[in-house]
Write an enzyme that holds these catalytic residues in place. Structure first.
Site, PDB file in Angstrom:
ATOM      1  CG  ASN A   1     -13.921   5.609  -8.463  1.00 15.55           C
ATOM      2  OD1 ASN A   1     -14.622   6.349  -9.140  1.00 15.55           O
ATOM      3  ND2 ASN A   1     -12.619   5.769  -8.354  1.00 15.55           N
TER       4      ASN A   1
ATOM      5  CE  LYS B   1      -4.481   0.919   0.110  1.00 13.72           C
ATOM      6  NZ  LYS B   1      -5.506   0.164  -0.630  1.00 13.72           N
TER       7      LYS B   1
ATOM      8  CB  SER C   1      -5.864  -5.115  -9.778  1.00 14.53           C
ATOM      9  OG  SER C   1      -6.300  -3.789  -9.671  1.00 14.53           O
TER      10      SER C   1
END
Length: 429
Positions: free
Chosen positions: A233, A118, A362
């Site tokens: 989103n 992250k 992803s």
């Protein structure tokens, strides 16, 4: 007890609900259930690498500002690090470290070959011009150039970032290595190797998880009352897909506040309204304003916190009236509140499962990028749904076999897989 002081300073205020401490608490609970020894627990509780870089940026007015950029790499025993980059004023090293740890368990739970990472910069992107944001993004990724790559660490969008920032970062990395490298980031525009289905992926994963949980109760999405905190989103995509499936969306919100309609909101019209009003939903016809705090306590069947962490706490948990809480955000329910909900029989779909659709797509984008073979949206959605449903079923089975709540079941699966991989690879001394 985990020692948490090796790499990260303690939070400034003991009263603050620290996301890293909460993540460690969930890890400890899973380790106890799995009977892991203290040495292995210590390894799993500390990130493997913590990087903080200085980001000097020239602002449009000529001034120089120096920002701090973080990247935490938790564990890569299953594969390269994977995780978003967020631009938000509340970004801290402890928060980023917690999210990197959660990403490790999430990837392991979903069965995809990634470890957790992250990154973040503590800024409000709304206060910067497009040119300034580009300079910030390019310098940030340049400073991390030796620490990322398609087989090392693969960033993605997160709060405050989008495909635009990923395009800048991919270009910066590619220029530095001398050739285009589409696999270095995910969440890119389609024109440079992005994947169809990525924009709606996290919201679609939330919808799938909620649908499966309802099916286990003998119900369908048709007519269920849904409240969503967040309309970005994730929340926006979840609202759209749930609405299309027949659910009644009673309320949604943004940081500026929310709106409520007893008969249900027209989500397609609301999305048009938000696009025409700079993402604001306040004032939408046939709705009344409601605060984010009051929204969480509305009578409903499904509550989806899709904004920030620590939204359902000891202070408001007794007012939550939903029968299913689906964590679309990371850590929106505190440890104490989670225990209270479970004690009342509320189904809590944990974040490492419910919001995993984004990292799944992803992964699918990364697979397409490194193979230079791209799929249509139908295949992307089909592959994602298979992995999401498979993970949900594993969590349900683990919960039933061990007689434990869904969150603990999800963590035992994720933590257990990583612990086994460390042992099998001989990385546990």
């Amino acid at each position: 007890m985990i020692s948490k002081s090796l790499l990260l300073p303690e939070p400034a205020s003991p009263a603050h609900i620290c996301p890293f401490d909460q993540a460690c608490s969930y890890l400890e609970a899973a380790a106890k259930e799995l009977n892991l020894n203290q040495g292995l627990l210590e390894i799993l509780s500390h990130p493997r690498k913590v990087v903080t870089v200085s980001i000097p940026v020239k602002l449009d007015n000529g001034e120089i500002q120096v920002l701090a950029g973080h990247r935490v790499q938790h564990c890569d025993v299953l594969g390269p690090y994977k995780g978003g980059i967020r631009y938000h004023p509340a970004v801290t090293l402890r928060e980023v470290s917690a999210l990197a740890m959660l990403m490790t368990w999430k990837c392991a739970l979903l069965g995809i070959p990634y470890g957790g990472g992250k990154g973040g910069i503590p800024i409000d992107p709304k206060r910067y011009s497009v040119g300034e944001l580009e300079r910030i993004s390019r310098r940030y990724i340049s400073e991390l150039i030796k620490d990322i790559g398609p087989s090392v660490d693969i960033p993605a969008p997160d709060m405050g970032t989008s495909s635009r920032e990923m395009a800048w970062m991919m270009d910066t990395y590619s220029v530095n290595v001398g050739n285009a490298v589409p696999g270095v980031v995910t969440g890119k525009p389609l024109s440079i190797g992005g994947s169809l289905g990525r924009e709606m992926a996290t919201g679609r994963g939330v919808m799938i998880t909620v649908r499966e949980a309802l099916a286990d109760q003998g119900k369908s999405l048709a007519g269920v009352r849904v409240v969503i905190q967040g309309f970005g989103n994730v929340g926006g995509a979840a609202a759209e897909l749930l609405y299309e499936a027949g659910a009644k969306i009673l309320a949604v919100s943004t940081g500026a506040g929310g709106i409520f309609s007893e008969v249900g909101l027209d989500i397609p019209k609301l999305k048009v309204y938000a696009a025409e009003n700079r993402k604001s939903i306040v004032g939408f016809p046939q709705s009344v304003p409601i605060s984010n705090a009051d929204l969480l306590t509305l009578p409903c069947d499904i509550l989806i916190p899709a904004a920030l962490e620590n939204q359902i706490t000891e202070e408001n948990v007794n007012q939550v009236q939903a029968q299913i809480v689906a964590e679309a955000a990371n850590g929106p329910v505190t440890l104490e509140a989670n225990l209270a909900l479970e004690a009342r029989g509320v189904t809590v779909l944990p974040d490492i499962l419910a919001n995993a659709g984004g990292v799944v797509v992803s992964y699918l984008e990364w697979v397409q990028g490194i193979s230079y073979v791209f799929w249509d949206e139908e295949r992307v959605n089909r592959e994602m749904e298979h992995l999401m449903v498979q993970a949900y079923r594993k969590v349900i089975h683990q919960s039933e076999v061990r007689q434990i709540p869904l969150r603990l079941a999800a963590y035992t699966l994720g933590v257990g897989r990583v612990a086994q991989a460390l042992t099998d690879r001989g990385l546990y001394p």
